[in-house]
Design an enzyme around this catalytic site. Structure first.
Site, PDB file in Angstrom:
ATOM      1  CD  GLU A 139      -4.212  -5.736   2.600  1.00  0.00           C
ATOM      2  OE1 GLU A 139      -4.954  -4.988   3.273  1.00  0.00           O
ATOM      3  OE2 GLU A 139      -2.995  -5.570   2.525  1.00  0.00           O
TER       4      GLU A 139
ATOM      5  CD  GLU B 267      -3.157  -0.925   2.073  1.00  0.00           C
ATOM      6  OE1 GLU B 267      -2.989  -0.235   3.088  1.00  0.00           O
ATOM      7  OE2 GLU B 267      -4.223  -1.532   1.842  1.00  0.00           O
TER       8      GLU B 267
ATOM      9  CB  CYS C 178      12.257  15.405   5.673  1.00  0.00           C
ATOM     10  SG  CYS C 178      12.919  14.345   4.375  1.00  0.00           S
TER      11      CYS C 178
ATOM     12  CB  CYS D 200       8.285  12.721   3.020  1.00  0.00           C
ATOM     13  SG  CYS D 200       9.625  13.154   4.146  1.00  0.00           S
TER      14      CYS D 200
HETATM   15  C1  GAL Z   1      -4.470  -2.462   4.925  1.00  0.00           C
HETATM   16  C2  GAL Z   1      -3.058  -2.970   5.134  1.00  0.00           C
HETATM   17  C3  GAL Z   1      -3.021  -4.268   5.927  1.00  0.00           C
HETATM   18  C4  GAL Z   1      -3.932  -4.170   7.120  1.00  0.00           C
HETATM   19  C5  GAL Z   1      -5.314  -3.812   6.664  1.00  0.00           C
HETATM   20  C6  GAL Z   1      -6.312  -3.730   7.772  1.00  0.00           C
HETATM   21  O1  GAL Z   1      -4.492  -1.104   4.655  1.00  0.00           O
HETATM   22  O2  GAL Z   1      -2.413  -3.187   3.898  1.00  0.00           O
HETATM   23  O3  GAL Z   1      -1.697  -4.522   6.324  1.00  0.00           O
HETATM   24  O4  GAL Z   1      -3.442  -3.214   7.983  1.00  0.00           O
HETATM   25  O5  GAL Z   1      -5.284  -2.551   6.031  1.00  0.00           O
HETATM   26  O6  GAL Z   1      -7.587  -3.352   7.300  1.00  0.00           O
END
Ligand code: GAL
Length: 671
Positions: free
Chosen positions: A308, A152, A162, A160
């Protein structure tokens, strides 16, 4: 051949697998439960840098070797992460200059994740060294199916400010503009005495007393996306060198637009996406559909991977809703219906400690004897039977236009309306198409539009000449186009196109706009349509003078009463419609119904009850797969074309079928 079929052999199904959080003995149960759940792909190592490199240059891959061996021994493939998303604590201790800073100077410290400055040579050197070792070690490993670069990008450290980033920004500007004079011209720096004598005087847009230079803000977003892209490309080059046969991806994130996905997409072997719809939010389903269509379109229509999603609740909203029974299945199929060839979850086993201990997982704290595990295992079994679907493409006759630079510029400050966002305006135009079951791609304004019957352009504030030309030529060649207000306003440097708005589109639309008349947030503008019907607009109104356009609706009261609000203009062989306000959802629906009918755009399945989402995927051999998703919490009957066969059971279907609450039907249609 479809990438997933080639690498996995079946519909890809699995989760982020973080066995480093558990004693190794737990892995035996993991393997057994994965097999029971139909898991065939897991993402490993996303946050394992500290585990495999406990001290600078000291590597300990033993744990990872054993995990990969065990997985491959159990027939489970690995999407191996490059582990660079969360640097180990020693990096910050030895090299505090690698930490990112916010616009106000706040340093983002370790103790969470993504605490690295994307431009930091130190971070990049350490990341590269690790990835080199990883790629070398796991090249040829039988489990390795896919590389998962970082994680992500830009989620929490997209920009950033800096000193290291400041210098990198200056270098980026020098490359882009060639001279400081050209920069001054592009940024309109005569305004407010901002003229630069040399690049060394330029800073990132750090916290300032008042409105900042819009071109500087915009270029900083472009630079920041490019800085992260350099990180991605650096890692991708390494893994591709060691394993040219293994596809490379990184997971894009929805809901905000930190990195220009359209610039990143050509560098991905397959597009991957993380999706977290909110069960508490009634608007979440079309929103997810929109994002899936965007992801598919980024890959030119090729299948993408849902890398995910939550099996049930997340832990990062104020109130985290669990997924009601059957929602895990329904929302997974929504991604499949919109072109996904992989369904993956975050994560496999729910963490015991750490910030995500209350985030759901395929194996919850309660173990496998839980509804979530059962539902996940049920879905895994079903997907195992859908191999034929792999590689098929979603049918779409309509395109919705989205451009990152324009979206970023739209969200800049000091505008006639201060709260327009790209996502919100895209969705306002997309939702009625979704409700009508119209297949829609989400494309760049510079994309080839020739295959679409209709193109919808929500608030394309920043319009480059090439984009304007493309849209104009599309209509000239016979296309139907809908363009909404505050489009064609500025150039790539956020400088206004002169001569009356919307500069490049005046002839196309057959009108001219002199002034913007934004509406207060709780106002609505009554609209009177030429056919006698009424509607309302919100957010915006404006002073439009037609120059050839036919007026479809006028503002019905106030100082703009009787003046045009919505117009239609025949141009070349096509038609261009213009929306000078934001029609409320119902009015937008009726406007788009009229437009789609005129453009000959058909819903993918006719006469569906409300709340039933429909798409069609088509395989290379011409087989068509109709997806019907019942988002209602009640059963209903859906009409079906003759000769359809239930793809999940193989049974022939009649001309109607019952669809259970939150039910899914995948019908294979006669060729
Ligand atoms: C995503 C991330 C995962 C986990 C997930 C939880 O943004 O890539 O590592 O944190 O959210 O919803």
């Amino acid at each position: 051949m479809s990438l997933v079929r080639q690498r996995i052999g079946r519909f890809a199904y699995g989760a982020d697998y973080n066995p480093e959080q558990w004693p190794e003995s737990v892995q035996d149960e993991d393997m057994a439960l994965m097999k029971r759940a139909g898991v065939n792909l897991v993402s490993v190592g996303i946050f394992s840098w500290a585990r495999v490199e406990p001290a600078p240059g000291e590597y300990d891959f033993g744990w990872c070797d054993r995990v990969l061996d065990r997985l491959s021994g159990n027939g489970i493939a690995v999407c191996l992460a490059t582990m660079t998303a969360s640097p180990p604590p020693w990096l910050a201790r030895l090299h505090p200059d690698s930490l990112p800073r916010r616009a106000d100077g706040t340093t983002l410290w370790p103790g969470s994740r993504q605490h690295y400055c994307p431009s930091s040579p130190t971070y990049r050197a350490h990341a590269a060294r690790l990835v080199e070792r990883l790629a070398e070690r796991y090249a040829g490993h039988p489990a390795l199916a896919l590389w998962h670069i970082n994680n992500e990008y830009g989620h929490r450290n997209a920009r950033c400010y800096c000193d290291v980033s400041a210098q990198a920004f200056r270098d980026w500007l020098a490359t882009r503009y060639g001279s400081v004079d050209a920069l001054n011209e592009a940024w309109s720096t005569t305004f407010w005495s901002q003229r630069y004598g040399e690049f060394a005087e330029v800073f990132p847009p750090r916290t300032a007393p008042t409105f900042q230079n819009p071109a500087q803000l915009l270029d900083f977003r472009r630079f920041s996306s490019d800085a992260l892209l350099e990180c991605f490309l650096m890692e991708a080059e390494i893994v591709r060198r060691h394993t040219p046969e293994v596809p490379v991806t990184t997971n894009f994130v929805g809901g905000w637009f930190q990195i220009d996905n359209s610039a990143w997409a050509p560098h991905q072997d397959v597009i991957s996406f993380d999706s977290y719809p909110d069960p508490h939010d009634p608007g979440t389903v079309p929103e997810a559909a929109y994002r899936y269509d965007l992801m598919r379109s980024l890959g030119g229509g090729k299948p993408w991977l849902l890398l995910e999603q939550a099996p049930s609740a997340v832990n990062w909203r104020d109130r985290n809703a669990a997924k009601a029974p059957d929602l895990l299945r329904l929302w997974s199929y929504q991604a499949v219906a919109r072109g996904a060839d992989a369904i993956m979850f975050f994560q496999w086993r729910q963490s015991r400690g750490g910030a995500e201990r209350f985030h759901s997982a395929m194996v919850p704290h309660g173990g496998p004897g839980t509804r979530t595990y059962r539902e996940a295992a049920g879905l895994g079994a079903e997907l195992g039977g859908l191999t034929e679907l792999l590689g098929s493409r979603v049918e779409a006759e309509t395109a919705l236009v989205m451009d990152w630079s324009s979206g970023w510029a739209l969200e800049n400050e000091a505008h006639p309306v201060g709260d327009l966002t790209q996502e919100e305006t895209s969705l306002a135009h997309y939702r009625p198409l979704w409700e009508a079951g119209i297949g829609t791609d989400v494309v760049s304004p510079k994309a080839d539009l020739s295959g679409y019957r209709l193109v919808v352009v929500p608030n394309l504030y920043l319009t480059e000449p090439e984009a304007a030309e493309n849209l104009i030529e599309y209509v000239r060649g016979g296309g139907h186009l809908v363009l909404s207000f505050f489009s064609g306003i500025v150039d790539a440097c956020d400088r206004v196109h002169l001569g009356g708005y919307p500069g490049p589109f005046r002839d196309l639309l057959g009108l001219r706009i002199e002034e913007f008349w934004p509406l207060l947030a709780d106002w609505s503008a009554p609209l009177a349509f030429a056919d006698g019907t009424r509607g309302t607009g919100n957010t915006w109104s404006e002073w439009i003078t037609p120059a050839g356009a036919e007026v479809l609706a006028t503002f019905a009261d106030g100082d703009l009463a009787g003046r045009p609000a919505i117009t239609r203009h025949a141009f070349g062989d096509g038609v261009a419609y213009y929306l000078g306000t934001r029609p409320d959802p119902e009015t937008m629906g009726s406007v788009l119904r009229r437009v789609t009918a005129a453009a000959g755009v058909r819903p993918v399945a006719p006469d569906l009850p409300a709340g039933v989402e429909a798409t069609v995927r088509r395989s290379a051999d011409g087989t068509r797969w109709l997806f019907l998703l019942n988002h209602n919490a009640f059963e209903l009957t859906v009409p079906l074309p003759e000769g359809a066969v239930d793809a999940l059971t193989g049974h022939p279907l009649g001309t109607t079928s019952e669809l259970s609450r939150r039910g899914v039907l995948i019908a294979r249609l006669p060729g």
